[in-house]
Scaffold this motif. Structure first.
Motif, mmCIF file in Angstrom:
data_model
loop_
_atom_site.group_PDB
_atom_site.id
_atom_site.type_symbol
_atom_site.label_atom_id
_atom_site.label_comp_id
_atom_site.label_asym_id
_atom_site.label_seq_id
_atom_site.Cartn_x
_atom_site.Cartn_y
_atom_site.Cartn_z
ATOM 1 N N UNK A 406 1.014 -1.249 -0.014
ATOM 2 C CA UNK A 406 0.046 -0.010 0.188
ATOM 3 C C UNK A 406 0.831 1.193 -0.031
ATOM 4 N N UNK A 407 0.576 1.999 -0.697
ATOM 5 C CA UNK A 407 1.305 3.503 -0.862
ATOM 6 C C UNK A 407 0.300 4.479 -0.024
ATOM 7 N N UNK A 408 0.934 5.069 1.288
ATOM 8 C CA UNK A 408 0.298 6.046 1.967
ATOM 9 C C UNK A 408 0.682 7.498 1.030
ATOM 10 N N UNK A 409 -0.699 8.026 0.714
ATOM 11 C CA UNK A 409 -0.847 8.954 -0.144
ATOM 12 C C UNK A 409 -1.092 10.529 0.556
ATOM 13 N N UNK A 410 -0.013 11.351 1.033
ATOM 14 C CA UNK A 410 -0.316 12.541 1.822
ATOM 15 C C UNK A 410 0.911 13.395 1.801
ATOM 16 N N UNK A 411 0.692 14.372 2.616
ATOM 17 C CA UNK A 411 1.969 15.393 2.711
ATOM 18 C C UNK A 411 1.780 15.480 4.427
ATOM 19 N N UNK A 412 3.041 14.913 4.482
ATOM 20 C CA UNK A 412 3.449 15.047 6.222
ATOM 21 C C UNK A 412 3.894 16.550 6.470
ATOM 22 N N UNK A 413 3.318 17.130 7.499
ATOM 23 C CA UNK A 413 3.669 18.476 7.766
ATOM 24 C C UNK A 413 5.131 18.881 8.171
ATOM 25 N N UNK A 414 5.967 18.070 8.374
ATOM 26 C CA UNK A 414 7.237 18.144 8.569
ATOM 27 C C UNK A 414 7.713 18.290 9.968
ATOM 28 N N UNK A 415 8.887 19.007 10.219
ATOM 29 C CA UNK A 415 9.340 19.033 11.656
ATOM 30 C C UNK A 415 8.426 19.479 12.526
ATOM 31 N N UNK A 416 8.279 18.834 13.754
ATOM 32 C CA UNK A 416 7.368 19.232 14.773
ATOM 33 C C UNK A 416 6.339 18.156 15.077
ATOM 34 N N UNK A 417 6.168 17.447 14.190
ATOM 35 C CA UNK A 417 5.187 16.141 14.190
ATOM 36 C C UNK A 417 5.720 14.848 14.088
ATOM 37 N N UNK A 418 5.408 14.224 14.988
ATOM 38 C CA UNK A 418 5.992 12.680 15.353
ATOM 39 C C UNK A 418 5.990 11.796 14.009
ATOM 40 N N UNK A 419 7.135 11.732 13.493
ATOM 41 C CA UNK A 419 7.215 10.968 12.223
ATOM 42 C C UNK A 419 6.537 9.489 12.069
ATOM 43 N N UNK A 420 6.161 8.944 13.150
ATOM 44 C CA UNK A 420 5.106 7.995 13.175
ATOM 45 C C UNK A 420 3.938 8.011 13.447
ATOM 46 N N UNK A 421 3.370 9.516 13.574
ATOM 47 C CA UNK A 421 2.037 9.562 13.876
ATOM 48 C C UNK A 421 0.995 9.166 12.675
ATOM 49 N N UNK A 422 0.106 8.879 13.119
ATOM 50 C CA UNK A 422 -1.114 8.417 12.167
ATOM 51 C C UNK A 422 -1.747 9.645 11.769
ATOM 52 N N UNK A 423 -1.750 9.958 10.670
ATOM 53 C CA UNK A 423 -2.016 11.324 10.241
ATOM 54 C C UNK A 423 -3.559 11.378 9.556
ATOM 55 N N UNK A 424 -3.847 9.869 9.353
ATOM 56 C CA UNK A 424 -5.141 9.558 8.699
ATOM 57 C C UNK A 424 -5.052 9.658 6.926
ATOM 58 N N UNK A 425 -3.794 9.486 6.629
ATOM 59 C CA UNK A 425 -3.563 9.617 5.196
ATOM 60 C C UNK A 425 -4.400 8.676 4.436
ATOM 61 N N UNK A 426 -5.121 8.555 3.345
ATOM 62 C CA UNK A 426 -5.288 7.537 2.471
ATOM 63 C C UNK A 426 -4.351 6.708 2.035
ATOM 64 N N UNK A 427 -4.810 5.365 1.550
ATOM 65 C CA UNK A 427 -3.843 4.491 1.031
ATOM 66 C C UNK A 427 -4.404 4.029 -0.212
ATOM 67 N N UNK A 428 -3.210 3.714 -1.019
ATOM 68 C CA UNK A 428 -3.711 3.327 -2.374
ATOM 69 C C UNK A 428 -2.887 1.801 -2.579
#
Length: 449
Positions: A406-428
């Protein structure tokens, strides 16, 4: 060797880290400058090099650097992995420089124009690397540069034109334009030719599995050569390729453009980072996507991972040689093509409709039930395939064709957010296929759909 203008190191220091400097969510994907976005439509233009014949204009977005002098071969060999013992005048190679730790700087196209003269073309990261080390090391060479048209000081025309003719009908078009077949030429070698008395070189080339030629010559002849090719191609249905479609053959061909240079952290490269301008490719090529790490080294890649292992010639000493000999033992990721599920693409990207043209250089997470297993490097719509393909680096145990991911399609906000946080991105959903994405895989996929 510090530059009087803001340097890459200045930018890193001010931002606080390389990632803070480079991370830009929703960054607009690069397309070549001074070329129409579309001539007949990106779908027709992609199909032209698969089924007919296409004309691509490479004249404006390539950065050229001529390297000439008694030490030209030595400086290139000392800082590149390639074999220079077998490099004929008129031949071109994919030049691959690496850091002392074996991470790629970037690749470029290197053409040997004479015994002590070369032309290095592409994005300017490899050129910066070679010139810096030549000047620092006191090599007896000189340089002439011609930036891309968007960055040429004072504007003006390029020194060279570059026109590619690609597709199953390429040979017929060339025969019509030149009045007969060109001299027999090996792949990635060039021959001097004339068109209506105008001198140029014909480089034997190929793109997305299709044969073709690249014609290179002085800019003063650009308009005449362009018109002659258009005229010769008209009865064959020649299609000009615009900026959108131009960016996509690499996804089929298995070439990953602009990997992150491995230059941002090594203390021994502090002087190099001070030498580089902040407003150059190394300081302005953005990072974005659902994959995020605070550590820029997590974005570095080995030439082995990019499929350049066959280019590495360990029979000569060069910067990074020892590191590459160790890296060869692994573990290394594999380069694969992901075929994204068309229904998921329509839902996630197209809001339930035809998503139209998709182009992304974002690093998107690739996952299985085991978690993160890979990262996409470039994704694009490929109309002849009927799907979006993504060039991807993936853990070798998941690289077998047919593997479902599965490809997680989305834009991580970057520094300041946990890299492993579940940001609710859709999956393909996606299926692993070989890279390059060959005809067998393409035919099998279309039949199964």
């Amino acid at each position: 060797m510090t530059s009087p203008i803001p340097s890459l190191q200045n930018g890193i220091d001010e931002a606080g880290s390389p990632i803070k400097l480079l991370w830009r969510p929703n960054a607009e994907p690069w397309t070549p400058e001074v070329v129409e976005r579309e001539y007949t439509g990106w779908r027709q233009e992609q199909n032209a090099w698969h089924e007919g014949v296409a004309l691509l204009n490479l004249s404006h977005h390539m950065y050229d650097m001529w390297i000439e002098g008694p030490d030209a071969t030595r400086v290139l060999a000392d800082h590149g992995v390639n074999n220079f013992e077998k490099f004929a005048v008129g031949q071109a190679k994919q030049y691959v420089p690496v850091t002392r730790h074996g991470h790629i700087v970037t690749d470029g196209i290197l053409a040997r124009e004479g015994e002590n003269k070369y032309l290095l073309s592409g994005i300017p990261a490899a050129q910066h690397w070679v010139r810096y080390h030549a000047e620092k090391g006191g090599y007896d060479v000189g340089f002439v540069t011609d930036p891309s048209s968007a960055f040429r000081p004072g504007g003006g025309d390029p020194k060279l034109f570059r026109y590619q003719i690609q597709g199953p009908l390429a040979a017929k078009l060339v025969e019509r334009a030149f009045g007969g077949p060109l001299p027999e030429t090996k792949f990635f070698h060039s021959s001097p030719v004339t068109l209506d008395g105008r001198p140029l070189r014909a480089l034997r080339h190929g793109m997305a599995g299709q044969a073709g030629f690249e014609f290179i010559g002085p800019w003063e002849h650009a308009a005449h050569v362009h018109e002659a090719l258009l005229k010769a191609g008209e009865p064959l249905g020649l299609v000009q390729v615009g900026a959108l479609a131009y960016t996509t053959p690499s996804v089929e061909s298995g070439w990953i453009p602009s990997p992150v240079p491995g230059i941002y952290t090594d203390p021994e490269l502090a002087d190099y980072r001070a030498y580089l301008p902040l407003f150059g490719i190394e300081g302005k090529r953005p990072l974005n996507g659902s994959y995020f790490s605070e550590d820029i080294e997590d974005y570095y890649v080995s030439p082995y991972e990019l499929g350049y292992g066959k280019l590495i010639h360990s029979g000569h000493d060069f910067v990074g040689r020892d590191a590459l000999l160790k890296a060869k033992e692994g573990p290394l990721r594999s380069k694969v093509t992901l075929v994204l599920d068309p229904d998921d693409v329509r839902t996630v990207i197209g809001q339930g409709e035809d998503p139209g043209f998709v182009l992304s250089y974002a690093r998107h997470r690739v996952e299985t039930d085991a978690g993160l297993v890979g990262v996409t490097m470039q994704s694009a719509s490929i109309d002849p395939v009927g799907a979006v393909l993504a060039q991807t680096l993936i853990d070798s145990e998941h690289a077998t064709p047919g593997t479902e991911v599965e490809v997680v399609w989305g834009e991580h906000p970057g520094p300041g957010t946990d890299p492993e946080a579940d940001l609710g991105f859709p999956r393909i959903r996606a299926t692993v296929q070989p890279s390059p994405f060959d005809e067998h895989a393409r035919t099998l996929y279309r039949r199964d759909r």
